[in-house]
Enzyme design. Structure first.
Site, PDB file in Angstrom:
ATOM      1  N   PHE A  88       0.963  -0.904   0.330  1.00 45.24           N
ATOM      2  CA  PHE A  88      -0.080   0.303   0.269  1.00 45.24           C
ATOM      3  C   PHE A  88       1.016   1.250   0.138  1.00 45.24           C
ATOM      4  O   PHE A  88       1.065   1.031  -0.539  1.00 45.24           O
ATOM      5  CB  PHE A  88      -1.207   0.009   1.256  1.00 45.24           C
ATOM      6  CG  PHE A  88      -1.837  -0.969   0.774  1.00 45.24           C
ATOM      7  CD1 PHE A  88      -2.418  -1.047   0.305  1.00 45.24           C
ATOM      8  CD2 PHE A  88      -2.112  -2.620   1.774  1.00 45.24           C
ATOM      9  CE1 PHE A  88      -4.068  -2.078   0.238  1.00 45.24           C
ATOM     10  CE2 PHE A  88      -2.928  -3.060   1.540  1.00 45.24           C
ATOM     11  CZ  PHE A  88      -4.337  -3.312   1.090  1.00 45.24           C
ATOM     12  N   SER A  89       0.490   2.487   1.019  1.00 48.17           N
ATOM     13  CA  SER A  89       1.635   3.467   1.080  1.00 48.17           C
ATOM     14  C   SER A  89       2.769   3.235   1.254  1.00 48.17           C
ATOM     15  O   SER A  89       3.759   4.154   0.955  1.00 48.17           O
ATOM     16  CB  SER A  89       0.608   4.457   1.732  1.00 48.17           C
ATOM     17  OG  SER A  89      -0.689   4.863   1.373  1.00 48.17           O
ATOM     18  N   VAL A  90       2.766   2.319   1.095  1.00 44.41           N
ATOM     19  CA  VAL A  90       5.310   2.068   1.265  1.00 44.41           C
ATOM     20  C   VAL A  90       5.755   2.478   0.231  1.00 44.41           C
ATOM     21  O   VAL A  90       6.490   2.919  -0.331  1.00 44.41           O
ATOM     22  CB  VAL A  90       5.723   0.902   1.700  1.00 44.41           C
ATOM     23  CG1 VAL A  90       5.388   0.478   2.516  1.00 44.41           C
ATOM     24  CG2 VAL A  90       5.359  -0.236   0.754  1.00 44.41           C
TER      25      VAL A  90
END
Length: 393
Positions: free
Chosen positions: A71-73
Site C-alpha cells: 500500500f502506501s510504502v
C-alpha cells in the site's frame, strides 16, 4: 490445500546473534497470512526472514522473493525517484510544479511548489471529484490529467495527507520531467542503480511470486463509508473518507486489478529485503555497497522536517513530514534522522541516518476492520523492538 488447522510455515532466514527476540515477535505476529522482515546497518544484514502463507488457500509458503502489496510504502519509492531527478538538476524543490507541468497551473495552482507537493501541503487530497466511474481508478494517465486540472481542496501550505492523490501527483511530475511512468522509473532510478530486486509499482514481472491480500478490503471500505458522519464532523480528520475512498477501489483491490495500473501512492509491490536495502542507501549518505543512489548532500536533506503542524485532513497527528517521508514509525521521536513511510495495516520501511539503520516489514493479513488496527499496532511494536535491539549491537 493443507488440512484444516495446518500450521503456518515457521519463519526462516538470517538472524544475527542478539536479534532472536525480534524474530520471535515477528513469528508470533503473522496472523492468517505471512510476511517478511529485514533490518540492516549499512551493508550489514542483521535480520532477513520470512514466514507464513502467501495465499488465502494456505498452499504457498512465503519465500524471500515474494512481493507483497505494501500500500502506501509506495510513496517512499515515488519520493526517492523524484530525489534522484532533483539530484541531477532536473527538479528544484522550491520551483512551482507548473514550471515543469504546465497544465498544473490551472484552477489557481500556479504557485504550488514541489516542496509543498512532497510534504502533503498542496491542498489536493480529495480523490472523490477525480474518480467519477469505478474504472477511473485503473487509468493513471486520466488521474494525472484530472489532478492537473483540479481546484485546490484546502489551504496550500497546511499539511493534509494526500493518501491517494500523492502518487498520481508524483507520477505526473516525473512524467513531465522524463517522459516515463513511475513503474519504469522505480526500476531505472532505484532498483537498477542499487542492483536490487523486489521493488515494483503495480504488477511485478511474470515469475515473481505475489502475495494475496488475506483480509476483506470491502469490509474495511464499508466501515469508512459508514462512519462518514463521524469523520466529516471531526476537527482532526474531516477529510478521512475523501482522501482515501471513492467507489470501486475495494473491488479492484479484492480482485487484484489494482496491480494493473500505476498508483504510486498505494500499489507498491515489494519485498522486505528490497525495501530495506533502498532505505539503507538513504540512511548511509545515499550509497549502498559501493553503489550510489543519491549525493551525500541530497541524502542529508531528506531528514529535514518540512512541517510539524498537525495534519487536519485524515491523520490528526503531527507527522513531521519530510520531502515525501514521515517520521519513522516505532522509532523514538527524538531520532530526527529517522524517516520512512508506512502502509495501511502495518507494512513499513524506514531509514535512520543517526544510526545507519534501515528496516522493512511487509505482510498480507490486512483489510478487516479489527485486524487492520491490530496489525498496525503490532507492526509498530516490531519496529520499536528492532530499533531498540540495534542500539547496543
Amino acid at each position: 490445500m493443507p488440512p484444516a488447522g495446518a500450521a503456518a510455515p515457521e519463519p526462516n532466514g538470517f538472524v544475527a546473534p542478539g536479534f532472536e527476540p525480534l524474530a520471535e515477535l515477528f513469528a508470533a505476529s503473522l496472523g492468517r497470512g505471512g510476511g517478511a522482515l529485514a533490518l540492516r546497518r549499512g551493508d550489514q544484514v542483521l535480520v532477513d526472514i520470512c514466514g507464513g502463507w502467501a495465499d488465502r488457500a494456505r498452499t504457498r509458503p512465503w519465500t524471500p522473493d515474494t512481493a507483497c502489496l505494501g500500500f502506501s510504502v509506495a510513496k517512499g519509492l515515488a519520493s526517492t525517484v523524484l530525489h534522484r531527478l532533483a539530484d541531477r538538476g532536473l527538479l528544484d524543490y522550491d520551483a512551482p510544479v507548473a514550471a515543469y507541468w504546465p497544465e498544473f497551473a490551472q484552477a489557481g495552482k500556479e504557485r504550488v511548489t514541489v516542496r509543498q507537493l512532497l510534504s502533503h501541503c498542496a491542498g489536493l487530497w480529495d480523490v472523490r471529484p477525480l474518480v467519477r466511474e469505478p474504472g477511473d481508478w485503473l487509468d493513471h494517465l486520466l488521474m494525472e490529467e484530472r489532478l492537473a486540472a483540479a481546484p485546490i481542496t484546502s489551504s496550500v501550505g497546511v499539511p493534509g495527507y494526500h493518501a491517494i492523490a500523492f502518487g498520481w501527483l508524483a507520477a505526473g511530475l516525473a512524467r513531465k520531467l522524463t517522459g516515463r511512468g513511475m513503474r519504469q522509473l522505480v526500476q531505472e532510478e532505484i532498483a537498477e542503480p542499487l542492483g536490487l530486486d523486489g521493488l515494483h509499482i503495480g504488477r511485478p514481472p511474470s515469475g515473481v511470486p505475489i502475495a494475496e491480500t488475506v483480509g476483506a478490503m470491502p469490509e474495511l471500505c464499508g466501515a469508512l463509508v459508514a462512519f462518514e458522519p463521524v469523520w466529516s464532523k471531526s476537527p482532526y480528520v474531516p477529510g478521512f473518507l475523501g482522501a482515501l475512498y471513492a467507489p470501486g477501489v475495494e473491488r479492484h483491490i479484492a480482485s487484484g486489478r489494482i496491480l494493473d495500473t500505476e498508483m504510486p501512492s498505494s500499489n507498491g509491490m515489494v519485498t522486505a529485503s528490497g525495501l530495506c536495502a533502498m532505505y539503507a542507501a538513504l540512511a548511509n549518505g545515499g550509497e549502498l555497497g559501493g553503489r550510489r543512489l543519491l549525493s551525500p548532500q541530497t541524502a542529508r536533506g531528506l531528514r529535514d522536517v518540512q512541517t510539524d503542524r498537525r495534519d487536519r485532513v485524515i491523520l490528526g497527528a503531527k507527522m513531521r513530514w519530510r520531502l515525501g517521508y514521515h517520521q519513522a514509525s516505532g522509532v523514538p521521536s527524538r531520532s530526527d534522522g529517522a524517516f520512512g513511510h508506512d502502509g495501511i495495516g502495518g507494512s513499513t520501511g524506514w531509514a535512520d541516518q543517526d544510526t545507519g539503520l534501515s528496516y522493512a516489514l511487509v505482510w498480507n493479513d490486512v483489510g478487516d476492520r479489527v485486524t487492520t488496527a491490530l496489525r498496525t499496532a503490532r507492526g509498530l511494536k516490531i519496529s520499536a523492538l528492532a530499533w531498540e535491539l540495534a542500539q547496543n549491537r
